[in-house]
Scaffold this active site. Structure first.
Site, PDB file in Angstrom:
ATOM      1  CE  LYS A  44       1.665   0.021  14.306  1.00 10.69           C
ATOM      2  NZ  LYS A  44       0.315  -0.356  13.643  1.00 10.69           N
ATOM      3  CE1 TYR A  46       2.108  -0.581   8.511  1.00 15.48           C
ATOM      4  CE2 TYR A  46       2.510   1.738   9.066  1.00 15.48           C
ATOM      5  CZ  TYR A  46       2.430   0.365   9.568  1.00 15.48           C
ATOM      6  OH  TYR A  46       2.586  -0.152  10.659  1.00 15.48           O
ATOM      7  CG  ASN A  81      -2.416  -1.602  15.845  1.00  9.35           C
ATOM      8  OD1 ASN A  81      -1.562  -0.833  15.496  1.00  9.35           O
ATOM      9  ND2 ASN A  81      -2.729  -2.570  14.823  1.00  9.35           N
ATOM     10  CG  HIS A 132       5.134  -2.640  12.237  1.00 11.59           C
ATOM     11  ND1 HIS A 132       4.041  -2.949  11.293  1.00 11.59           N
ATOM     12  CD2 HIS A 132       6.311  -3.253  11.993  1.00 11.59           C
ATOM     13  CE1 HIS A 132       4.845  -3.556  10.359  1.00 11.59           C
ATOM     14  NE2 HIS A 132       6.104  -3.747  10.796  1.00 11.59           N
ATOM     15  CD  GLU A 185       8.278  -4.392   7.878  1.00 11.12           C
ATOM     16  OE1 GLU A 185       7.055  -4.448   7.228  1.00 11.12           O
ATOM     17  OE2 GLU A 185       8.262  -4.989   9.096  1.00 11.12           O
TER      18      GLU A 185
HETATM   19  N1  UDP Z   1      -5.166  -0.902  10.221  1.00  5.71           N
HETATM   20  C1  UDP Z   1      -6.127  -0.321  10.306  1.00  5.71           C
HETATM   21  N2  UDP Z   1      -7.393  -0.870   9.706  1.00  5.71           N
HETATM   22  C2  UDP Z   1      -7.651  -2.087   9.564  1.00  5.71           C
HETATM   23  C3  UDP Z   1      -6.136  -2.858   9.506  1.00  5.71           C
HETATM   24  C4  UDP Z   1      -5.128  -2.321   9.790  1.00  5.71           C
HETATM   25  O1  UDP Z   1      -6.031   0.932  10.441  1.00  5.71           O
HETATM   26  O2  UDP Z   1      -8.667  -2.563   9.199  1.00  5.71           O
HETATM   27  C5  UDP Z   1      -3.665  -0.444  10.625  1.00  5.71           C
HETATM   28  C6  UDP Z   1      -3.358  -1.036  11.901  1.00  5.71           C
HETATM   29  O3  UDP Z   1      -2.403   0.300  12.553  1.00  5.71           O
HETATM   30  C7  UDP Z   1      -2.353  -2.045  11.545  1.00  5.71           C
HETATM   31  C8  UDP Z   1      -1.765  -1.561  10.566  1.00  5.71           C
HETATM   32  O4  UDP Z   1      -2.838  -0.853   9.546  1.00  5.71           O
HETATM   33  O5  UDP Z   1      -1.401  -2.555  12.527  1.00  5.71           O
HETATM   34  C9  UDP Z   1      -1.065  -2.731   9.253  1.00  5.71           C
HETATM   35  O6  UDP Z   1      -2.180  -3.476   9.073  1.00  5.71           O
HETATM   36  P1  UDP Z   1      -1.736  -5.045   9.124  1.00  5.71           P
HETATM   37  O7  UDP Z   1      -2.914  -5.732   8.729  1.00  5.71           O
HETATM   38  O8  UDP Z   1      -0.471  -5.335   8.427  1.00  5.71           O
HETATM   39  O9  UDP Z   1      -1.780  -5.465  10.453  1.00  5.71           O
HETATM   40  P2  UDP Z   1      -0.526  -5.684  11.555  1.00  5.71           P
HETATM   41  O10 UDP Z   1       0.355  -6.647  10.827  1.00  5.71           O
HETATM   42  O11 UDP Z   1       0.041  -4.651  12.202  1.00  5.71           O
HETATM   43  O12 UDP Z   1      -1.203  -6.757  12.660  1.00  5.71           O
HETATM   44 MG    MG Z   2       1.261  -5.932   8.880  1.00  3.35          MG
END
Ligand code: UDP
Ligand code: MG
Length: 139
Positions: free
Chosen positions: A11, A51, A114, A117, A128
């Site tokens: 990211k 997303y 974080n 992805h 994806e």
């Molecule tokens: N995210 C965020 N706040 C939240 C949860 C997710 O900003 O409370 C962002 C974070 O960058 C995350 C992305 O949205 O990686 C996609 O969320 P997901 O639940 O799919 O998490 P991931 O699969 O990336 O662990």
């Molecule tokens: Mg996810």
């Protein structure tokens, strides 16, 4: 278990911080083969499309802003049980909850910024991968 493909993206936070090399090294040490990789900057509409599953979530607008703030590095990865294995190497979405030795524990700032992805299931991995790579990239 069989050889599987997954999609990953480093990211904008991690690319800007110069952490891409160390993240790639962790991915390769975990046994993944990089099938295809490139750097690009997502447009607003591409980030919204990528997303789309999260569009009704409260964090969606912030996430789109973050994912478009600078370049990302997208990758097609291959390994036995690649989807689950990558999620393990990444660590939990919230770095405060990520296990020791994971990429997010080491490099993520918070639950939004974080650093990486990874696809969460076979159907999303396929979608994806196709979002960023053509069939010819993935031979
Ligand atoms: N995210 C965020 N706040 C939240 C949860 C997710 O900003 O409370 C962002 C974070 O960058 C995350 C992305 O949205 O990686 C996609 O969320 P997901 O639940 O799919 O998490 P991931 O699969 O990336 O662990
Ligand atoms: Mg996810």
């Amino acid at each position: 278990m069989s050889v599987e493909r997954t999609f990953s993206a480093i990211k904008p936070d991690a690319v800007a911080a110069g952490q891409a090399g160390e993240i790639l090294a962790m991915i390769q040490k975990a046994g993944f083969r990089i099938l295809a990789m490139r750097m690009l900057r997502l447009t607003d509409s591409e980030a919204r499309g990528f997303y789309a599953v999260h569009r009704v979530r409260p964090f969606f607008e912030g996430l789109v802003k973050f994912m478009t703030e600078g370049p990302i590095i997208v990758m097609a990865l291959e390994r036995e049980n690649a989807i689950g294995a990558l999620r393990e190497v990444m660590g939990a979405t919230d770095p405060a909850k990520a296990a020791e030795g994971t990429i997010r524990k080491r490099f993520a700032s918070n639950i939004e910024r974080n650093c990486i992805h990874g696809s969460d299931a076979p159907a999303t991995a396929q979608t994806e991968l196709q979002f960023f790579f053509s069939a010819a990239d993935l031979l």
